[in-house]
Design a protein around this motif. Structure first.
Motif, PDB file in Angstrom:
ATOM      1  N   LEU A 173      -5.121  -0.886   5.535  1.00 15.45           N
ATOM      2  CA  LEU A 173      -4.418   0.394   5.426  1.00 15.45           C
ATOM      3  C   LEU A 173      -3.721   0.818   6.710  1.00 15.45           C
ATOM      4  O   LEU A 173      -2.878   1.720   6.688  1.00 15.45           O
ATOM      5  N   ILE A 174      -4.038   0.165   7.818  1.00 17.98           N
ATOM      6  CA  ILE A 174      -3.648   0.729   9.117  1.00 17.98           C
ATOM      7  C   ILE A 174      -2.149   0.718   9.387  1.00 17.98           C
ATOM      8  O   ILE A 174      -1.653   1.538  10.172  1.00 17.98           O
ATOM      9  N   ASN A 175      -1.406  -0.182   8.758  1.00 18.48           N
ATOM     10  CA  ASN A 175       0.035  -0.268   9.042  1.00 18.48           C
ATOM     11  C   ASN A 175       0.910   0.261   7.914  1.00 18.48           C
ATOM     12  O   ASN A 175       2.141   0.150   7.983  1.00 18.48           O
TER      13      ASN A 175
ATOM     14  N   ARG B  17       7.160   8.033   4.177  1.00 17.77           N
ATOM     15  CA  ARG B  17       8.616   7.963   4.039  1.00 17.77           C
ATOM     16  C   ARG B  17       9.370   8.292   5.320  1.00 17.77           C
ATOM     17  O   ARG B  17      10.564   8.037   5.427  1.00 17.77           O
ATOM     18  N   ASP B  18       8.648   8.832   6.297  1.00 16.49           N
ATOM     19  CA  ASP B  18       9.257   9.106   7.600  1.00 16.49           C
ATOM     20  C   ASP B  18       8.975   8.003   8.605  1.00 16.49           C
ATOM     21  O   ASP B  18       9.333   8.117   9.783  1.00 16.49           O
TER      22      ASP B  18
ATOM     23  N   ILE C 167      -1.877   6.937   6.928  1.00 15.50           N
ATOM     24  CA  ILE C 167      -3.247   7.445   6.957  1.00 15.50           C
ATOM     25  C   ILE C 167      -3.514   8.409   8.106  1.00 15.50           C
ATOM     26  O   ILE C 167      -4.624   8.930   8.231  1.00 15.50           O
ATOM     27  N   ALA C 168      -2.523   8.687   8.930  1.00 17.07           N
ATOM     28  CA  ALA C 168      -2.714   9.593  10.067  1.00 17.07           C
ATOM     29  C   ALA C 168      -3.154  10.969   9.576  1.00 17.07           C
ATOM     30  O   ALA C 168      -2.601  11.512   8.619  1.00 17.07           O
TER      31      ALA C 168
ATOM     32  N   VAL D 268       0.838  -1.196   0.000  1.00 16.16           N
ATOM     33  CA  VAL D 268       0.000   0.000   0.000  1.00 16.16           C
ATOM     34  C   VAL D 268       0.876   1.250   0.000  1.00 16.16           C
ATOM     35  O   VAL D 268       0.616   2.217  -0.735  1.00 16.16           O
ATOM     36  N   SER D 269       1.926   1.234   0.809  1.00 15.11           N
ATOM     37  CA  SER D 269       2.851   2.379   0.843  1.00 15.11           C
ATOM     38  C   SER D 269       3.507   2.591  -0.516  1.00 15.11           C
ATOM     39  O   SER D 269       3.613   3.726  -1.003  1.00 15.11           O
TER      40      SER D 269
END
Length: 285
Positions: free
Chosen positions: A191-193, A197-198, A203-204, A169-170
């Motif tokens: 999607l939660i994990n 790039r940091d 999704i936060a 997903v990332s």
């Protein structure tokens, strides 16, 4: 007296039979699987969609291996599949382990089944994809324009626990073609994990939805290891939802401010979620 009693009982039986026959229509009008048309979308040739679903076939308590049959909720897979297909997209199916995607048998019963579910049951090509889905490890998510994650109770057991899915997903989010990513109900657990790039939750701070804790409690199925509202909030999501006297009849679709994520609240949200994803792709095409 006896004849009168027989007449009364017969009337009651007939009334109950008519109620059972009318129940799908009653529930539909009350909010279950609402119609959603929107303006027709036809994409240029070459657009691709990936639908991801669960491999979990048993509704069991943590640490146990037996229980009722479960899997993906049929409509949460069939509604987006046919929306994408009818818009001219190539549609592929994948799962965490690959192979069979179990379809929750309860979601194909007469009360819950939709026209798309009937179309699926008569579609050899779609059935073959469900019986032999691709393993996510072997799929390049960056080659797709839409990535849609289906829910159902089974999704609570594997999607949120897959480091490969989180990584994929990332990768898709940062792909040059900027695919639209989303899902409905328990599918949003995929999607939660995902990380930015940091190394922070991707999704936060985003507006999103998923099945509510209230709906899970109302349905009495709290044994699943993850609950979407709880997990989305933990990941820093600005959680949004609609409510009804029972949330099973509610629906909501949320497009995040960046227009990269589209999420649907529950089993009622698949048509609208898929359509809004298509609209975003059409605007970029």
């Amino acid at each position: 007296m006896k004849a009168k009693l027989i007449k009364i009982v017969g009337g009651i039986v007939l009334g109950l039979a008519l109620l059972v026959l009318a129940l799908p229509t009653i529930l539909h009008k009350a909010g279950l699987h609402p119609e959603y048309d929107g303006e027709a979308v036809q994409l240029p040739a070459g657009k691709r969609a990936l639908i991801i679903a669960t491999n979990q076939a048993v509704l069991s308590a943590p640490g146990e291996t037996t229980g009722d049959a479960t899997g993906v909720m049929a409509s949460e897979m069939t509604h987006p599949y046919y929306r994408f297909l009818d818009a001219g997209m190539q549609v592929d199916l994948a799962s965490v382990k690959g192979g069979e995607i179990p379809v929750d048998p309860q979601t194909l019963n007469r009360i819950l089944k939709t026209p798309e579910d009937d179309r699926f049951l008569a579609d050899p090509a779609f059935l073959a994809k469900v019986e032999n889905s691709m393993r996510i490890d072997d799929v390049d998510f960056t080659q797709y324009d839409i990535i849609f994650i289906s829910g159902g109770w089974g999704a609570a057991y594997d999607l949120g626990y897959s480091p490969v899915l989180a990584e994929k997903v990332s990768e898709a989010y940062y792909a040059s073609n900027e695919p639209v990513i989303g899902g409905v109900c328990h599918g949003v657990l995929g999607l939660i994990n995902a990380k930015d790039r940091d190394g922070k939750p991707l999704i936060a701070g985003r507006r999103m939805t998923g099945v509510t804790d209230k709906q899970i409690k109302e349905l009495g199925i709290e044994i699943t290891p993850q609950h979407p509202e709880t997990e989305l909030r933990k990941a820093g999501v600005v959680f949004e939802s609609n409510t009804r006297f029972v949330d099973f009849l509610a629906t909501l679709v949320v497009v995040d401010d960046e227009e990269r994520f589209v999420t649907g609240q529950n089993q009622n949200s698949g048509r609208e979620t898929a359509h809004k994803m298509l609209v975003l792709i059409a605007e970029k095409s």
